[in-house]
Design a protein around this motif. Structure first.
Motif, PDB file in Angstrom:
ATOM      1  N   GLU A  86      -4.557  11.782  -7.166  1.00 54.91           N
ATOM      2  CA  GLU A  86      -3.796  11.742  -5.917  1.00 54.91           C
ATOM      3  C   GLU A  86      -2.539  10.883  -5.990  1.00 54.91           C
ATOM      4  OE1 GLU A  86      -6.275  10.416  -2.750  1.00 54.91           O
ATOM      5  OE2 GLU A  86      -7.773  11.968  -3.055  1.00 54.91           O
ATOM      6  N   ILE A  87      -2.608   9.773  -6.713  1.00 51.31           N
ATOM      7  CA  ILE A  87      -1.535   8.785  -6.709  1.00 51.31           C
ATOM      8  C   ILE A  87      -0.872   8.738  -8.082  1.00 51.31           C
ATOM      9  CG2 ILE A  87      -0.974   6.352  -6.344  1.00 51.31           C
ATOM     10  CD1 ILE A  87      -3.657   6.208  -4.748  1.00 51.31           C
ATOM     11  N   PRO A  88       0.447   8.997  -8.163  1.00 46.56           N
ATOM     12  CA  PRO A  88       1.144   8.877  -9.447  1.00 46.56           C
ATOM     13  C   PRO A  88       1.100   7.428  -9.928  1.00 46.56           C
ATOM     14  CG  PRO A  88       2.528   9.974  -7.820  1.00 46.56           C
ATOM     15  CD  PRO A  88       1.343   9.441  -7.098  1.00 46.56           C
ATOM     16  N   ALA A  89       0.867   7.259 -11.214  1.00 44.67           N
ATOM     17  CA  ALA A  89       0.740   5.916 -11.768  1.00 44.67           C
ATOM     18  C   ALA A  89       1.083   5.924 -13.246  1.00 44.67           C
ATOM     19  CB  ALA A  89      -0.681   5.407 -11.565  1.00 44.67           C
ATOM     20  N   MET A  90       1.236   4.727 -13.796  1.00 45.84           N
ATOM     21  CA  MET A  90       1.397   4.563 -15.233  1.00 45.84           C
ATOM     22  C   MET A  90       0.509   3.405 -15.673  1.00 45.84           C
ATOM     23  SD  MET A  90       5.280   3.181 -15.367  1.00 45.84           S
ATOM     24  CE  MET A  90       5.956   2.923 -13.737  1.00 45.84           C
ATOM     25  N   LYS A  91      -0.040   3.538 -16.863  1.00 43.54           N
ATOM     26  CA  LYS A  91      -0.946   2.525 -17.389  1.00 43.54           C
ATOM     27  C   LYS A  91      -0.329   1.914 -18.635  1.00 43.54           C
ATOM     28  CE  LYS A  91      -4.755   3.676 -19.532  1.00 43.54           C
ATOM     29  NZ  LYS A  91      -6.110   4.100 -19.874  1.00 43.54           N
ATOM     30  N   ARG A  92      -0.253   0.562 -18.644  1.00 45.26           N
ATOM     31  CA  ARG A  92       0.262  -0.154 -19.807  1.00 45.26           C
ATOM     32  C   ARG A  92      -0.808  -0.128 -20.893  1.00 45.26           C
ATOM     33  NH1 ARG A  92       2.798  -5.412 -17.998  1.00 45.26           N
ATOM     34  NH2 ARG A  92       0.651  -5.957 -17.549  1.00 45.26           N
ATOM     35  N   SER A  93      -0.444   0.291 -22.075  1.00 45.83           N
ATOM     36  CA  SER A  93      -1.411   0.476 -23.157  1.00 45.83           C
ATOM     37  C   SER A  93      -2.029  -0.825 -23.648  1.00 45.83           C
ATOM     38  CB  SER A  93      -0.741   1.193 -24.331  1.00 45.83           C
ATOM     39  OG  SER A  93      -0.306   2.459 -23.938  1.00 45.83           O
ATOM     40  N   SER A  94      -1.286  -1.911 -23.616  1.00 44.13           N
ATOM     41  CA  SER A  94      -1.787  -3.161 -24.194  1.00 44.13           C
ATOM     42  C   SER A  94      -2.950  -3.767 -23.422  1.00 44.13           C
ATOM     43  CB  SER A  94      -0.655  -4.183 -24.309  1.00 44.13           C
ATOM     44  OG  SER A  94      -0.166  -4.522 -23.027  1.00 44.13           O
ATOM     45  N   ASP A  95      -2.953  -3.607 -22.098  1.00 50.21           N
ATOM     46  CA  ASP A  95      -4.000  -4.263 -21.309  1.00 50.21           C
ATOM     47  C   ASP A  95      -4.549  -3.408 -20.168  1.00 50.21           C
ATOM     48  OD1 ASP A  95      -1.823  -4.281 -19.610  1.00 50.21           O
ATOM     49  OD2 ASP A  95      -1.763  -6.451 -19.368  1.00 50.21           O
ATOM     50  N   ASP A  96      -4.184  -2.130 -20.136  1.00 53.90           N
ATOM     51  CA  ASP A  96      -4.646  -1.180 -19.114  1.00 53.90           C
ATOM     52  C   ASP A  96      -4.214  -1.553 -17.696  1.00 53.90           C
ATOM     53  OD1 ASP A  96      -5.790   0.370 -21.061  1.00 53.90           O
ATOM     54  OD2 ASP A  96      -7.805  -0.449 -20.779  1.00 53.90           O
ATOM     55  N   TYR A  97      -3.153  -2.352 -17.561  1.00 56.04           N
ATOM     56  CA  TYR A  97      -2.593  -2.686 -16.253  1.00 56.04           C
ATOM     57  C   TYR A  97      -1.972  -1.423 -15.663  1.00 56.04           C
ATOM     58  CZ  TYR A  97       0.316  -5.005 -12.753  1.00 56.04           C
ATOM     59  OH  TYR A  97       0.913  -5.398 -11.584  1.00 56.04           O
ATOM     60  N   ILE A  98      -2.269  -1.134 -14.399  1.00 56.60           N
ATOM     61  CA  ILE A  98      -1.795   0.093 -13.760  1.00 56.60           C
ATOM     62  C   ILE A  98      -0.735  -0.231 -12.710  1.00 56.60           C
ATOM     63  CG2 ILE A  98      -2.460   2.026 -12.294  1.00 56.60           C
ATOM     64  CD1 ILE A  98      -5.101   2.085 -13.776  1.00 56.60           C
ATOM     65  N   ILE A  99       0.345   0.532 -12.753  1.00 59.89           N
ATOM     66  CA  ILE A  99       1.437   0.423 -11.785  1.00 59.89           C
ATOM     67  C   ILE A  99       1.551   1.764 -11.084  1.00 59.89           C
ATOM     68  CG2 ILE A  99       3.909   0.076 -11.483  1.00 59.89           C
ATOM     69  CD1 ILE A  99       3.868  -1.491 -14.124  1.00 59.89           C
ATOM     70  N   THR A 100       1.515   1.741  -9.761  1.00 57.68           N
ATOM     71  CA  THR A 100       1.705   2.962  -8.997  1.00 57.68           C
ATOM     72  C   THR A 100       3.162   3.075  -8.569  1.00 57.68           C
ATOM     73  OG1 THR A 100       1.107   1.898  -6.919  1.00 57.68           O
ATOM     74  CG2 THR A 100      -0.667   2.972  -8.153  1.00 57.68           C
ATOM     75  N   PHE A 101       3.569   4.270  -8.230  1.00 58.97           N
ATOM     76  CA  PHE A 101       4.940   4.501  -7.776  1.00 58.97           C
ATOM     77  C   PHE A 101       4.966   5.727  -6.883  1.00 58.97           C
ATOM     78  CE2 PHE A 101       4.264   6.395 -11.925  1.00 58.97           C
ATOM     79  CZ  PHE A 101       4.672   7.700 -11.741  1.00 58.97           C
ATOM     80  N   ARG A 102       6.077   5.886  -6.171  1.00 60.55           N
ATOM     81  CA  ARG A 102       6.249   7.029  -5.275  1.00 60.55           C
ATOM     82  C   ARG A 102       7.197   8.038  -5.901  1.00 60.55           C
ATOM     83  NH1 ARG A 102       6.855   4.621   0.792  1.00 60.55           N
ATOM     84  NH2 ARG A 102       5.059   3.257   0.669  1.00 60.55           N
ATOM     85  N   ILE A 103       6.985   9.281  -5.542  1.00 62.03           N
ATOM     86  CA  ILE A 103       7.886  10.331  -6.005  1.00 62.03           C
ATOM     87  C   ILE A 103       8.846  10.665  -4.888  1.00 62.03           C
ATOM     88  CG2 ILE A 103       8.013  12.703  -6.805  1.00 62.03           C
ATOM     89  CD1 ILE A 103       5.271  12.368  -7.971  1.00 62.03           C
TER      90      ILE A 103
END
Length: 89
Positions: A72-89
């Protein structure tokens, strides 16, 4: 396997290309906002890298994978520590 409330799923190459391109543009905009003085490199529409001087970062580059949280929510995951950042389109 854990039963997390939020589940990140990376985009697959056979998904809707138009939607992934929109997410890619929004993710790059978000990273430019978060790291205004850092170089951002696109490997493909689902992987983006940002220059980093963090001691936890290998090779001076943080890699982010694009996807969705709970489909449902666009996001990106940082590979080094699995930190997730969401964003709007």
């Amino acid at each position: 396997m854990t039963d997390d409330l939020l589940s990140f799923r990376k985009f697959y190459s056979d998904e809707d290309t138009h939607f992934i391109e929109k997410c890619h543009k929004a993710a790059v905009d978000k990273l430019n906002t978060l790291y205004p003085d850092k170089r951002i490199t696109t490997y493909d529409y689902t992987t983006i890298a940002v220059d980093s001087d963090s001691v936890y970062c290998k090779d001076g580059v943080e890699t982010y994978e694009l996807g969705m949280i709970n489909d449902e929510i666009p996001a990106m995951k940082r590979s080094s520590d699995d930190y997730i950042i969401t964003f709007r389109i």
